[in-house]
Design an enzyme around this catalytic site. Structure first.
Site, PDB file in Angstrom:
ATOM      1  N   GLU A   1       1.709   7.537 -17.382  1.00 40.07           N
ATOM      2  CA  GLU A   1       2.548   6.362 -17.625  1.00 40.07           C
ATOM      3  C   GLU A   1       2.140   5.580 -18.867  1.00 40.07           C
ATOM      4  O   GLU A   1       2.956   4.907 -19.485  1.00 40.07           O
ATOM      5  CB  GLU A   1       2.542   5.453 -16.394  1.00 40.07           C
ATOM      6  CG  GLU A   1       3.588   5.876 -15.382  1.00 40.07           C
ATOM      7  CD  GLU A   1       3.251   5.455 -13.956  1.00 40.07           C
ATOM      8  OE1 GLU A   1       2.421   4.556 -13.774  1.00 40.07           O
ATOM      9  OE2 GLU A   1       3.831   6.052 -13.032  1.00 40.07           O
TER      10      GLU A   1
ATOM     11  N   LYS B   1      -3.450  -1.527 -18.495  1.00 38.59           N
ATOM     12  CA  LYS B   1      -4.759  -0.888 -18.581  1.00 38.59           C
ATOM     13  C   LYS B   1      -4.631   0.618 -18.869  1.00 38.59           C
ATOM     14  O   LYS B   1      -5.564   1.248 -19.366  1.00 38.59           O
ATOM     15  CB  LYS B   1      -5.592  -1.167 -17.330  1.00 38.59           C
ATOM     16  CG  LYS B   1      -5.065  -0.527 -16.061  1.00 38.59           C
ATOM     17  CD  LYS B   1      -5.769   0.754 -15.768  1.00 38.59           C
ATOM     18  CE  LYS B   1      -5.124   1.626 -14.729  1.00 38.59           C
ATOM     19  NZ  LYS B   1      -3.761   1.876 -14.631  1.00 38.59           N
TER      20      LYS B   1
ATOM     21  N   VAL C   1       3.425  12.644 -14.854  1.00 34.63           N
ATOM     22  CA  VAL C   1       3.641  11.739 -15.970  1.00 34.63           C
ATOM     23  C   VAL C   1       2.367  10.930 -16.232  1.00 34.63           C
ATOM     24  O   VAL C   1       1.735  10.461 -15.300  1.00 34.63           O
ATOM     25  CB  VAL C   1       4.737  10.716 -15.612  1.00 34.63           C
ATOM     26  CG1 VAL C   1       5.545  10.351 -16.836  1.00 34.63           C
ATOM     27  CG2 VAL C   1       5.599  11.199 -14.477  1.00 34.63           C
TER      28      VAL C   1
ATOM     29  N   ASP D   1      -9.442  -1.413 -12.052  1.00 30.16           N
ATOM     30  CA  ASP D   1      -8.655  -0.223 -12.325  1.00 30.16           C
ATOM     31  C   ASP D   1      -9.068   0.392 -13.660  1.00 30.16           C
ATOM     32  O   ASP D   1      -9.084   1.610 -13.831  1.00 30.16           O
ATOM     33  CB  ASP D   1      -7.170  -0.608 -12.349  1.00 30.16           C
ATOM     34  CG  ASP D   1      -6.273   0.593 -12.096  1.00 30.16           C
ATOM     35  OD1 ASP D   1      -6.811   1.701 -11.898  1.00 30.16           O
ATOM     36  OD2 ASP D   1      -5.044   0.422 -12.109  1.00 30.16           O
TER      37      ASP D   1
ATOM     38  N   SER E   1      -8.208  10.808 -14.392  1.00 23.39           N
ATOM     39  CA  SER E   1      -7.080   9.991 -14.823  1.00 23.39           C
ATOM     40  C   SER E   1      -6.225  10.732 -15.848  1.00 23.39           C
ATOM     41  O   SER E   1      -6.729  11.263 -16.836  1.00 23.39           O
ATOM     42  CB  SER E   1      -7.588   8.683 -15.428  1.00 23.39           C
ATOM     43  OG  SER E   1      -6.683   8.219 -16.392  1.00 23.39           O
ATOM     44  N   ARG E   2      -4.932  10.742 -15.598  1.00 21.19           N
ATOM     45  CA  ARG E   2      -4.011  11.459 -16.486  1.00 21.19           C
ATOM     46  C   ARG E   2      -3.967  10.806 -17.867  1.00 21.19           C
ATOM     47  O   ARG E   2      -3.902  11.474 -18.879  1.00 21.19           O
ATOM     48  CB  ARG E   2      -2.600  11.443 -15.894  1.00 21.19           C
ATOM     49  CG  ARG E   2      -2.420  12.428 -14.784  1.00 21.19           C
ATOM     50  CD  ARG E   2      -1.108  12.172 -14.107  1.00 21.19           C
ATOM     51  NE  ARG E   2      -1.292  11.428 -12.860  1.00 21.19           N
ATOM     52  CZ  ARG E   2      -0.354  10.693 -12.292  1.00 21.19           C
ATOM     53  NH1 ARG E   2       0.825  10.562 -12.871  1.00 21.19           N
ATOM     54  NH2 ARG E   2      -0.582  10.078 -11.157  1.00 21.19           N
ATOM     55  N   ASN E   3      -3.995   9.469 -17.853  1.00 22.69           N
ATOM     56  CA  ASN E   3      -3.931   8.773 -19.130  1.00 22.69           C
ATOM     57  C   ASN E   3      -5.167   9.065 -19.977  1.00 22.69           C
ATOM     58  O   ASN E   3      -5.076   9.253 -21.179  1.00 22.69           O
ATOM     59  CB  ASN E   3      -3.787   7.272 -18.887  1.00 22.69           C
ATOM     60  CG  ASN E   3      -2.455   6.943 -18.247  1.00 22.69           C
ATOM     61  OD1 ASN E   3      -1.404   7.182 -18.839  1.00 22.69           O
ATOM     62  ND2 ASN E   3      -2.492   6.430 -17.031  1.00 22.69           N
TER      63      ASN E   3
ATOM     64  N   ALA F   1      -5.710   9.086  -6.781  1.00 21.72           N
ATOM     65  CA  ALA F   1      -5.144   9.734  -5.604  1.00 21.72           C
ATOM     66  C   ALA F   1      -6.106  10.749  -4.970  1.00 21.72           C
ATOM     67  O   ALA F   1      -6.302  10.749  -3.755  1.00 21.72           O
ATOM     68  CB  ALA F   1      -3.826  10.402  -5.978  1.00 21.72           C
TER      69      ALA F   1
ATOM     70  N   GLY G   1      -4.493  -1.260  -8.252  1.00 24.21           N
ATOM     71  CA  GLY G   1      -5.941  -1.247  -8.118  1.00 24.21           C
ATOM     72  C   GLY G   1      -6.509   0.103  -8.518  1.00 24.21           C
ATOM     73  O   GLY G   1      -5.770   1.015  -8.875  1.00 24.21           O
TER      74      GLY G   1
END
Lengths: 343, 539
Positions: free
Chosen positions: A286, A196, A284, A249, A259-261, A145, A141
């Site tokens: 992902e 996603k 990471v 999400d 968001s890392r991505n 963090a 979801g």
């Protein structure tokens, strides 16, 4: 609903990264004793003595009910419900080790978003293969963090075919600041949750290239369309895609600078190279990995995923962002819903 | 069911079903009055369709009486009425079981086949000195036979075979006899009892009667509870999870799980009762016939427009002794073998078990399965959870069926020829292809050999991965040999030859049957590689 049958039992969280630690904190704040497995001794000591995890959640104080351990066997031995929050690449190995001590009445939930390389297995499938547990679920979801650590309201989905898993996780995680939804479609929840991340990279790239909102909306919407195609071919319920683990999400990941991505995508769009970007990140992203897996998964199932292909080429084949964009814009025209070509 | 157990079965099954229904009604489920009305409605509808007979009239009288009482029965009488109906069903299911026969079943079974071969009357078979031909040459047993023999002492066995022919019952009976296993309780359709050949034996083979025309929920529940309780009492059980003979000829993949769940229910009940051997072992079995007795009827039914197909067929080849006789004669003459393969045993959750009956996880570690069924530390049924376990079991059974599908020469040739016709005629949809047979005038023999070579190579690869089994008798044989054998089989028994060779060409003489035998290799994903090969060849 309480899952603790004996006084000394705790809820287990495997993985002390930012998400694993956040989950442990959420559970502990709800009054549960939490046993958190981390790989490094120093990190365990830090969590137990100073109640912080500076490497992954700098600046936050953790609930003191979290006990960290480096002995993996403590988790299956002492916990009736266990959440697995390690990266997809190591989940199999860790699950196998936990599996040495697991029993069939324990509840095992994957909190990892991703697909296994080569096999395309979902994380819950890996858990099924490496342990004797049947009561398995997946948590997914829009759950950034840091926002959760800040105490902001959020919602999450726990997917399982077993009511007991949904009820247990709901009982453990629900609070005035966290709403838990159940879903029976574990295939859909896990797939969209993983895929996603590719779209987060794609919109990040668009941001980095300085593209407007029209372009981002186009990438997201058509990205969802291709994810749906793959999901349905793999047995997902198309309605799950518009749920929290899918669109939900996606909105969080694709619009948030946290968001890392998204960050990876943005920096790519600005012209940095992938190795440089990854070198400078602690955690990471992902989606980098998922793009490769999804690209070959789609080929195996015979599903056309042009945006995923573009992201894959950008990340792993060194193509330039503007080339990939030209490809996407230059594709023959289609009907929107069923994809048949416009003659 | 042994006579000694009959009364307790009647009492226990009746009260379990009754209690469940009363409980269900109390907790907001279907009220008893509705349940009774629904049952009555279905029974009347069924009887209206039944051909007039004394049996039908008697049945009708009973239900008319139920209808009269139901009209103005006070609440407290409903329960009593329901109980009487349940009892009636239980008695019917138990049937006219003869204990003497049950105890000698293992000797009786092979005679069933002898009877067919000789066309003798059943009565004469019972006389001493009757000639029973050996089936050693016709039925080949394979798989983990030792495990099966060991497991019978470690718990109760639930056999779940594939189903393609009524001959399955006979082949299985023979197999169990050969393995020295006691007879298995077996829910057989009413129509089998009515069959001129099988009828005499069925009631005495541990079979109980299942009337598949009774579609009401109450009757189905009685069947399920009966099967469960029999397992608890230690009766080995057999049922076909495909539900009915495979119409398409394919190995079953969509299983009916209603009865599969009885194993789990019995296991939980045994744990709760502290039984010494509480385990129930599920043993999938694949049966492979080079020729299927009822192939013509089955595939015709399969190809009928949706909705027109029949679930119950009573007038097929099996009801014609002459056809059965012809079939058996051909099987013996051709030295064709029927393959019965026992797959590795599973527990009621779909885990594999070792020879001592211990459940293993996918990495071979022992599992304490009692843990799966604990609620608050006590073994307890939980309908939602148990449905999921049974779904897992169903998947495991399907997987076993696929992995232990024994491939015979007729399946191979049918698959190769059908795929060739399909690839060479991309413009025809399935039904047109079946009607016309394609546009070629036969297929060149050399090309058929080429495709068969490729298919055998693909099968060998799959077999290495444990995903299929090639008939051991075909291992190391030349492709020409395999094709030759299949052509011989296809040229016998069936009214039309399935495939025949004329000069240097091969012709599909009966497309429907070709399709039927081809279907046996469906679900293995073989067509992807084979079609690519055929395409490459034809370019």
């Amino acid at each position: 609903m309480s899952v603790r049958h004996r006084g000394d039992l705790a809820i287990g969280v495997v993985g002390g990264g930012s998400w694993g630690t956040t989950l442990a904190h959420l559970l502990a704040r709800n009054g549960n004793d939490v046993l958190l497995w981390v790989r490094r001794k120093g990190q365990a000591t830090e969590i137990n003595k100073k109640h912080t995890n500076e490497r992954y959640l700098p600046g936050y104080t953790l609930d003191p009910r979290i006990r960290a351990t480096t002995r993996l066997e403590d988790i299956p031995y002492r916990c009736q419900a266990i959440l697995m929050a390690v990266p997809p690449s190591v989940l199999r190995e860790v699950a196998f080790r936990v599996g040495d001590h697991l029993r069939g009445d324990q509840i095992l939930v994957s909190a990892t978003k991703g697909l296994e390389d080569e096999t395309f297995y979902r994380m819950s499938e890996v858990l099924q293969q490496e342990t004797c547990c049947k009561k398995i679920g997946a948590l997914s979801g829009p759950n950034l963090a840091r926002e959760i650590m800040d105490g902001q309201p959020a919602a999450t989905v726990v997917a399982s075919r077993f009511d007991e898993v949904v009820e247990t996780i709901d009982g453990l995680l629900s609070s005035p600041r966290m709403r838990v939804y159940g879903n029976k479609d574990i295939v859909g929840v896990e797939l969209v949750g993983a895929l996603k991340n590719i779209l987060a990279i794609a919109t990040g790239v668009a941001t980095g290239m300085g593209l407007g909102d029209n372009a981002k909306a186009f990438l997201l919407t058509r990205g969802l369309a291709e994810i749906s195609r793959l999901g349905v071919a793999a047995g997902a319920d198309p309605l799950t895609i518009v749920g929290l683990s899918g669109v939900g999400d996606m909105i969080a990941t694709c619009s948030s600078p946290l968001s890392r991505n998204h960050q990876v995508g943005r920096r790519l769009g600005e012209g940095e190279t992938l190795p440089d970007i990854l070198d400078s990140m602690v955690m990471v992203a992902e989606g980098v990995h998922t793009a490769r897996v999804a690209h070959s998964y789609a080929a195996t199932l015979g599903i056309d995923m042009p945006i995923t292909r573009g992201v894959f080429q950008l990340l792993h084949q060194g193509r330039a962002a503007h080339e990939v964009l030209e490809d996407l814009m230059g594709r023959p025209s289609n009907y929107e819903i069923d994809g048949t070509p416009i003659p | 069911m042994r006579t000694a157990d009959k009364e307790r079965v009647l009492v226990e099954v009746t009260s379990r079903v009754l209690e469940r229904r009363v409980q269900d009604a109390r907790s907001g489920g279907m009220p008893l009055e509705n349940l009774l009305n629904d049952t009555l409605f279905h029974e009347r509808k069924r009887l209206e369709r039944e051909a007039p007979s004394g049996y039908r009239d008697a049945d009708m009288a009973v239900w008319n009486e139920v209808g009269r009482v139901l009209g103005h029965a006070p609440e407290e009488q409903l329960r009593d009425l329901l109980k009487r109906i349940i009892e009636r069903y239980v008695l019917e299911v138990m049937g006219n079981f003869n204990e003497t026969f049950y105890n000698v079943t293992s000797n009786m079974m092979p005679m069933g086949l002898g009877l067919m071969l000789n066309g003798l009357s059943p009565r004469r078979l019972l006389q001493p000195g009757s000639l029973v031909p050996s089936l050693h040459d016709s039925v080949r047993l394979s798989g983990n036979l030792e495990q099966l023999q060991k497991l019978q002492h470690r718990g109760t066995i639930l056999l779940v075979p594939t189903h393609s022919s009524h001959m399955d019952s006979i082949a299985l009976g023979w197999a169990l006899h050969e393995l020295g296993l006691p007879p298995f309780l077996y829910g057989a359709g009413f129509n089998l009892f009515m069959n001129p050949i099988m009828g005499f034996f069925m009631g005495n083979l541990g079979a109980y009667r299942v009337d598949r025309k009774k579609k009401n929920g109450l009757y189905k529940e009685v069947l399920k509870v009966y099967a469960t309780y029999a397992l608890e009492l230690g009766y080995n059980n057999l049922f076909f999870p495909g539900g009915t003979r495979s119409r398409s000829g394919a190995i079953e993949q969509n299983l009916k799980l209603g009865l599969a769940g009885t194993g789990l229910e019995a296991y939980i009940q045994n744990l709760a009762n502290g039984k010494m051997h509480p385990r129930v072992f599920i043993v999938p079995v694949t049966l492979s016939f080079p020729l299927v007795l009822e192939a013509e009827t089955l595939i015709e039914d399969h190809l009928k427009e949706a909705g027109k197909a029949r679930y119950i067929i009573t007038d097929d080849e099996f009801s014609r002794p002459r056809r059965v006789w012809q079939f058996m004669k051909d099987v013996i003459r051709l030295e064709a073998s029927i393959h019965v393969r026992f797959c590795p045993a599973l527990d009621v959750f779909g885990n594999e078990v070792d020879d001592d009956g211990h459940s293993l996880d996918k990495r071979g570690r022992r599992i304490d399965t009692t843990r799966y069924v604990l609620t608050e530390g006590v073994p307890c049924p939980d309908p939602q959870r148990d449905r999921e376990y049974t779904t897992e079991l169903g998947k495991a059974i399907s997987r076993s069926f696929r992995n232990h599908n024994v491939v015979l020469s007729t399946h191979l040739l049918a698959f190769a020829v059908f795929r060739m016709l399909r690839v060479l005629n991309p413009q025809l949809d399935l039904y047109r292809l079946l009607r016309t047979g394609g546009e070629e005038d036969g297929l060149q023999m050399t090309r058929v050999y080429g495709v068969m070579n490729s298919l055998l190579a693909i099968i060998a690869d799959e077999e290495k991965e444990g995903r299929i089994v090639l008939n051991p008798a075909l291992q190391g044989r030349s492709t020409a040999d395999v094709v030759g054998e299949a052509l011989r089989y296809f040229g016998s028994y069936h009214v039309h030859h399935v495939v025949e060779r004329r000069g240097d060409r091969v012709f599909a003489a009966d497309m429907n049957l070709l399709y039927f035998y081809h279907n046996r290799l469906n679900g293995h994903g073989l067509e992807t590689r084979l079609d690519a090969f055929i395409r490459g060849e034809s370019e």
